[in-house]
Design an enzyme around this catalytic site. Sequence first.
Site, PDB file in Angstrom:
ATOM      1  CE1 TYR A 198      33.596  40.473  40.362  1.00  0.00           C
ATOM      2  CE2 TYR A 198      35.168  39.569  41.925  1.00  0.00           C
ATOM      3  CZ  TYR A 198      34.572  39.558  40.679  1.00  0.00           C
ATOM      4  OH  TYR A 198      34.971  38.634  39.744  1.00  0.00           O
ATOM      5  CE  LYS A 220      37.916  41.301  40.252  1.00  0.00           C
ATOM      6  NZ  LYS A 220      37.887  40.051  39.509  1.00  0.00           N
ATOM      7  CD  GLU A 239      38.292  37.852  30.863  1.00  0.00           C
ATOM      8  OE1 GLU A 239      39.078  38.039  31.798  1.00  0.00           O
ATOM      9  OE2 GLU A 239      37.342  38.615  30.622  1.00  0.00           O
ATOM     10  CG  LEU A 246      38.932  41.928  34.930  1.00  0.00           C
ATOM     11  CD1 LEU A 246      37.729  42.821  35.187  1.00  0.00           C
ATOM     12  CD2 LEU A 246      39.178  41.022  36.106  1.00  0.00           C
TER      13      LEU A 246
HETATM   14  N1  PDD Z   1      38.904  36.890  39.263  1.00  0.00           N
HETATM   15  N2  PDD Z   1      39.416  37.622  34.261  1.00  0.00           N
HETATM   16  C1  PDD Z   1      38.339  37.346  35.016  1.00  0.00           C
HETATM   17  C2  PDD Z   1      37.037  37.125  34.332  1.00  0.00           C
HETATM   18  C3  PDD Z   1      38.466  37.259  36.417  1.00  0.00           C
HETATM   19  O1  PDD Z   1      37.383  36.993  37.175  1.00  0.00           O
HETATM   20  C4  PDD Z   1      39.744  37.443  37.021  1.00  0.00           C
HETATM   21  C5  PDD Z   1      39.959  37.365  38.508  1.00  0.00           C
HETATM   22  C6  PDD Z   1      40.844  37.730  36.196  1.00  0.00           C
HETATM   23  C7  PDD Z   1      42.232  37.972  36.750  1.00  0.00           C
HETATM   24  O2  PDD Z   1      42.331  39.246  37.360  1.00  0.00           O
HETATM   25  P1  PDD Z   1      43.392  39.514  38.533  1.00  0.00           P
HETATM   26  O3  PDD Z   1      44.709  39.117  38.014  1.00  0.00           O
HETATM   27  O4  PDD Z   1      43.274  40.982  38.758  1.00  0.00           O
HETATM   28  O5  PDD Z   1      42.968  38.686  39.725  1.00  0.00           O
HETATM   29  C8  PDD Z   1      40.640  37.823  34.815  1.00  0.00           C
HETATM   30  C9  PDD Z   1      38.908  36.985  40.698  1.00  0.00           C
HETATM   31  C10 PDD Z   1      40.124  36.422  41.349  1.00  0.00           C
HETATM   32  C11 PDD Z   1      37.610  36.438  41.236  1.00  0.00           C
HETATM   33  O6  PDD Z   1      36.592  36.659  40.588  1.00  0.00           O
HETATM   34  O7  PDD Z   1      37.592  35.804  42.302  1.00  0.00           O
END
Ligand code: PDD
Length: 295
Positions: A37, A153, A185, A209
């Site tokens: 996703y 992801k 993270e 991630l």
């Molecule tokens: N999640 N690390 C993890 C485990 C995440 O699920 C996310 C974002 C991030 C930050 O990534 P970004 O800056 O590209 O949004 C880091 C999204 C928002 C979600 O699962 O809804």
Amino acid sequence: MTPYVADPVYLNGRFLPLAEAGVSPLDRGYLYGDGVYEVIPVYSRQPFRIDEHLTRLQATLNGVKLANPLDVAGWKAVIQQLIAAAPWEDQSVYLQVTRGADNKRDHAFPPASVPPGVFAYAGPLVTPTAELRTRGVSAITVPDQRWARCDLKVISLLANILARQQAIDAGCAEALLIRDGYLKEGAASNIFVVRDGVLLAPPKTPLMLPGITYDLVLELAATHGQPVKVAEISEAELRSADEVWMTSSTKEILAITTLDGVPVGNGIHAGKPGPFGEQMWQWYQDFKNTIMRKG
Ligand code: PDD
């Protein structure tokens, strides 16, 4: 009630109302969490860093050996149509690809003739309220129980879900994941630490991630001449940090002001958002309201 999913949604090549969007219970996303996703923030109907998000989607698809069902132009067309139809100026677009539905349950990949499941929708972008931002949020630390490809992801998020729920049950907003003594993270965010005026960021490894917001924060720090160190952050460094922030496409930059019940930071900033984080949030807002809103 505020809807969180705009009509129409996109499902397997068609735009249709959410209420009419159905998938087979044999879809491997449903049976196995076998899918990937993306979440793309949209400002003033402009998807932010769409190429970077689509590149990360491709990297994840490659990582799980799933063919991309659409090319970049195809994804952009779907995304533009969802954005145009949704009622909000600022949105969050969700994209998902699963390995599709075969006629049986089998761990091995289905035959190439089985089409992937493709789902996308636009929702409102819900960023932290001013009140939450000025107060900051609480977090807990938990052991990182995820697999060894956290750079992908994927929709199989059970370990992230359990960690986040453990935080919620403790009255906290986020769980910080610790593996082998190092901060990786958050359950759904990247984490930054400030120590002695230096911004510390965990490095991009298969155990984190690569956040699009993470990249932007490092870019903004460089633009404004701030000292940055990208290196593994030990649990001890985390616990004695001056500031801790979480970042994501939907949370933007949010201060963590209490960690495992202990106020973050020292002196007048203890338990409050710190000055570096406040400044970074402001740079982020300036960037958003100039560059991002223009696409
Ligand atoms: N999640 N690390 C993890 C485990 C995440 O699920 C996310 C974002 C991030 C930050 O990534 P970004 O800056 O590209 O949004 C880091 C999204 C928002 C979600 O699962 O809804």
